[in-house]
Design an enzyme around this catalytic site. Structure first.
Site, PDB file in Angstrom:
ATOM      1  N   GLU A  60      44.697  43.881  43.668  1.00  0.00           N
ATOM      2  CA  GLU A  60      43.471  43.207  43.199  1.00  0.00           C
ATOM      3  C   GLU A  60      42.289  44.046  43.644  1.00  0.00           C
ATOM      4  OE1 GLU A  60      42.978  39.315  44.735  1.00  0.00           O
ATOM      5  OE2 GLU A  60      44.883  38.633  43.957  1.00  0.00           O
ATOM      6  N   HIS A 112      44.458  42.438  48.022  1.00  0.00           N
ATOM      7  CA  HIS A 112      43.099  42.636  47.514  1.00  0.00           C
ATOM      8  C   HIS A 112      42.391  43.610  48.454  1.00  0.00           C
ATOM      9  CE1 HIS A 112      39.098  40.537  46.131  1.00  0.00           C
ATOM     10  NE2 HIS A 112      39.064  41.841  45.984  1.00  0.00           N
ATOM     11  N   ARG A 145      39.278  44.794  49.357  1.00  0.00           N
ATOM     12  CA  ARG A 145      37.876  44.439  49.121  1.00  0.00           C
ATOM     13  C   ARG A 145      36.977  45.592  49.507  1.00  0.00           C
ATOM     14  NH1 ARG A 145      37.184  38.556  48.491  1.00  0.00           N
ATOM     15  NH2 ARG A 145      34.992  39.090  48.373  1.00  0.00           N
ATOM     16  N   ARG A 176      37.527  43.693  54.574  1.00  0.00           N
ATOM     17  CA  ARG A 176      37.579  42.656  55.621  1.00  0.00           C
ATOM     18  C   ARG A 176      39.014  42.317  56.033  1.00  0.00           C
ATOM     19  NH1 ARG A 176      35.510  37.439  52.240  1.00  0.00           N
ATOM     20  NH2 ARG A 176      33.781  38.852  51.825  1.00  0.00           N
ATOM     21  N   HIS A 177      39.987  42.550  55.152  1.00  0.00           N
ATOM     22  CA  HIS A 177      41.379  42.312  55.584  1.00  0.00           C
ATOM     23  C   HIS A 177      42.257  43.533  55.279  1.00  0.00           C
ATOM     24  CE1 HIS A 177      41.332  40.778  51.486  1.00  0.00           C
ATOM     25  NE2 HIS A 177      40.877  39.585  51.803  1.00  0.00           N
ATOM     26  N   THR A 207      36.081  33.826  49.608  1.00  0.00           N
ATOM     27  CA  THR A 207      37.208  34.299  48.795  1.00  0.00           C
ATOM     28  C   THR A 207      36.683  34.454  47.377  1.00  0.00           C
ATOM     29  OG1 THR A 207      39.471  33.781  48.068  1.00  0.00           O
ATOM     30  CG2 THR A 207      37.987  31.913  48.384  1.00  0.00           C
ATOM     31  N   THR A 208      37.515  34.971  46.459  1.00  0.00           N
ATOM     32  CA  THR A 208      37.044  35.188  45.093  1.00  0.00           C
ATOM     33  C   THR A 208      36.628  33.844  44.479  1.00  0.00           C
ATOM     34  OG1 THR A 208      38.828  36.810  45.019  1.00  0.00           O
ATOM     35  CG2 THR A 208      37.641  36.414  42.978  1.00  0.00           C
ATOM     36  N   ASP A 220      47.174  39.152  51.982  1.00  0.00           N
ATOM     37  CA  ASP A 220      45.868  39.479  52.573  1.00  0.00           C
ATOM     38  C   ASP A 220      45.657  38.843  53.950  1.00  0.00           C
ATOM     39  OD1 ASP A 220      45.252  40.782  50.243  1.00  0.00           O
ATOM     40  OD2 ASP A 220      43.832  39.274  49.517  1.00  0.00           O
ATOM     41  N   HIS A 221      46.103  37.576  54.080  1.00  0.00           N
ATOM     42  CA  HIS A 221      45.714  36.872  55.301  1.00  0.00           C
ATOM     43  C   HIS A 221      46.579  37.219  56.511  1.00  0.00           C
ATOM     44  CE1 HIS A 221      42.392  35.314  53.340  1.00  0.00           C
ATOM     45  NE2 HIS A 221      43.072  34.544  52.500  1.00  0.00           N
ATOM     46  N   GLU A 230      44.914  36.670  34.300  1.00  0.00           N
ATOM     47  CA  GLU A 230      45.317  35.733  35.351  1.00  0.00           C
ATOM     48  C   GLU A 230      44.312  34.596  35.315  1.00  0.00           C
ATOM     49  OE1 GLU A 230      46.327  37.249  39.261  1.00  0.00           O
ATOM     50  OE2 GLU A 230      45.627  35.393  40.202  1.00  0.00           O
ATOM     51  N   HIS A 256      45.161  31.188  42.573  1.00  0.00           N
ATOM     52  CA  HIS A 256      44.030  30.828  43.420  1.00  0.00           C
ATOM     53  C   HIS A 256      44.100  29.353  43.815  1.00  0.00           C
ATOM     54  CE1 HIS A 256      40.348  32.314  45.269  1.00  0.00           C
ATOM     55  NE2 HIS A 256      40.064  31.032  45.326  1.00  0.00           N
ATOM     56  N   GLY A 257      44.253  29.144  45.097  1.00  0.00           N
ATOM     57  CA  GLY A 257      44.243  27.775  45.636  1.00  0.00           C
ATOM     58  C   GLY A 257      45.531  27.006  45.398  1.00  0.00           C
ATOM     59  N   GLY A 271      48.735  33.081  47.989  1.00  0.00           N
ATOM     60  CA  GLY A 271      48.594  33.718  49.291  1.00  0.00           C
ATOM     61  C   GLY A 271      48.382  32.757  50.439  1.00  0.00           C
ATOM     62  N   HIS A 272      47.203  32.148  50.474  1.00  0.00           N
ATOM     63  CA  HIS A 272      46.776  31.418  51.665  1.00  0.00           C
ATOM     64  C   HIS A 272      47.772  30.343  52.091  1.00  0.00           C
ATOM     65  CE1 HIS A 272      44.365  28.507  54.001  1.00  0.00           C
ATOM     66  NE2 HIS A 272      43.892  29.626  54.534  1.00  0.00           N
ATOM     67  N   ASN A 284      50.668  36.993  47.926  1.00  0.00           N
ATOM     68  CA  ASN A 284      49.468  37.691  48.405  1.00  0.00           C
ATOM     69  C   ASN A 284      49.470  37.686  49.940  1.00  0.00           C
ATOM     70  OD1 ASN A 284      46.772  37.998  49.439  1.00  0.00           O
ATOM     71  ND2 ASN A 284      46.019  37.826  47.349  1.00  0.00           N
ATOM     72  N   ARG A 330      41.042  40.916  65.453  1.00  0.00           N
ATOM     73  CA  ARG A 330      40.989  41.663  66.710  1.00  0.00           C
ATOM     74  C   ARG A 330      40.840  43.168  66.507  1.00  0.00           C
ATOM     75  NH1 ARG A 330      42.610  39.286  71.583  1.00  0.00           N
ATOM     76  NH2 ARG A 330      41.614  37.267  71.602  1.00  0.00           N
TER      77      ARG A 330
HETATM   78  N1  PXP Z   1      44.702  35.557  42.501  1.00  0.00           N
HETATM   79  C1  PXP Z   1      43.520  36.181  42.730  1.00  0.00           C
HETATM   80  C2  PXP Z   1      42.923  36.993  41.626  1.00  0.00           C
HETATM   81  C3  PXP Z   1      42.864  36.082  43.972  1.00  0.00           C
HETATM   82  O1  PXP Z   1      41.687  36.713  44.175  1.00  0.00           O
HETATM   83  C4  PXP Z   1      43.478  35.346  45.007  1.00  0.00           C
HETATM   84  C5  PXP Z   1      42.815  35.282  46.344  1.00  0.00           C
HETATM   85  O2  PXP Z   1      42.784  36.540  46.916  1.00  0.00           O
HETATM   86  C6  PXP Z   1      44.720  34.742  44.730  1.00  0.00           C
HETATM   87  C7  PXP Z   1      45.297  34.840  43.466  1.00  0.00           C
HETATM   88  C8  PXP Z   1      45.461  33.969  45.782  1.00  0.00           C
HETATM   89  O3  PXP Z   1      44.725  32.848  46.135  1.00  0.00           O
HETATM   90  P1  PXP Z   1      45.195  31.974  47.387  1.00  0.00           P
HETATM   91  O4  PXP Z   1      45.102  32.834  48.589  1.00  0.00           O
HETATM   92  O5  PXP Z   1      44.230  30.839  47.379  1.00  0.00           O
HETATM   93  O6  PXP Z   1      46.607  31.550  47.095  1.00  0.00           O
END
Ligand code: PXP
Length: 249
Positions: free
Chosen positions: A70, A43, A45, A49-50, A100-101, A9-10, A151, A190-191, A212-213, A7, A18
């Site tokens: 997403e 994602h 959104r 935002r990103h 976040t979600t 996104d970040h 998921e 997630h996480g 992702g993060h 992912n 910026r």
């Molecule tokens: N899966 C879904 C459905 C999510 O919404 C996210 C966060 O955008 C992730 C996975 C990835 O989560 P993380 O950025 O915490 O790894």
């Protein structure tokens, strides 16, 4: 063996800090794929935002692995998906105030409108996955919606104190077993990070982890393709930790 969806996104979060043109998440896809990403996840959104619409358009043209979009289950997002045709759509709940979600989609509480959207996307050849909490009721409702994938939300496991992690992992194992018994294909995310990913990667039948993060954070230290390579090695060759090994159903 689970595959790895990265992912990005970040990377866009840093750009949007910026409202400029760099870093461009689209150009980092090559590095993620070089590191072994089996898919790229973004994602889009509602508040943009990103990730921006332009990113998804360019990613559709440039991603050589698989593009997983997403999105919230709204008419606006359905139109984007039907126009750009990602390989997979993952439907997620969305609240404007959240960082976040925060939780899984309440599939059980949504009924016909969700099933209709799942059907429309699948008819167009777009795979659909529902991001749900690891509970039987949501999995049964997911199957009833016609979606082929779920998921599992791994946030409760990822956020748990060390002493609570085995219990949260057991929940994920049980939910994975139920999902597969219902004929659903299995992703999770997630996480997840470099410390907690291995027991989840080792769950029987796990097809893909979306992360992702932690990868983007590590990339600041080691670079993106190396960060992906390190995560891929953990996903594909998880340690059999004695604490977790006995929890598989
Ligand atoms: N899966 C879904 C459905 C999510 O919404 C996210 C966060 O955008 C992730 C996975 C990835 O989560 P993380 O950025 O915490 O790894």
């Amino acid at each position: 063996m689970a595959s790895l969806g990265v992912n990005i996104d970040h990377i866009a979060t840093v750009r949007q800090a910026r409202r400029t043109v760099e870093p461009d998440p689209v150009s980092y896809v090559l590095l993620a794929e070089l590191g072994g990403a089996d898919g790229i996840t973004v994602h889009l959104r509602e508040d943009r935002r990103h990730i921006q619409d332009r990113d998804v358009e360019l990613l559709r043209q440039t991603v050589r692995s698989r593009l997983n979009l997403e999105m919230a289950a709204t008419a606006e997002m359905a139109a984007v998906a039907l126009r750009l045709r990602p390989d997979m759509v993952t439907l997620v709940p969305e609240k404007r105030e959240e960082v976040t979600t925060e939780g899984g989609l309440d599939v059980a509480g949504q009924g016909a409108a969700l099933a209709d959207l799942v059907g429309r996307l699948q008819q167009e050849g777009i795979g659909v996955s529902l991001f749900v909490d690891p509970v039987a009721q949501q999995l049964e409702a997911s199957q009833a919606s016609g979606a082929r994938w779920v998921e599992l939300h791994t946030g409760a496991y990822a956020d748990a104190a060390w002493s609570e992690q085995p219990r949260e992992l057991a929940r994920l194992c049980e939910a994975s077993f139920i999902a597969r018994s219902l004929g659903l294909r299995l992703n999770a995310g997630h996480g997840l990070n470099y410390q907690n990913v291995e027991p989840v990667a080792g769950i029987e039948g796990m097809e893909e982890l979306n992360i992702g993060h932690s990868i983007v954070a590590r990339a600041l230290a080691v670079g993106l393709s190396q960060a992906v390579r390190e995560m891929k090695a953990l996903v594909q060759n998880p340690r059999r930790d004695p604490l977790f090994g006995s929890l598989q159903p």
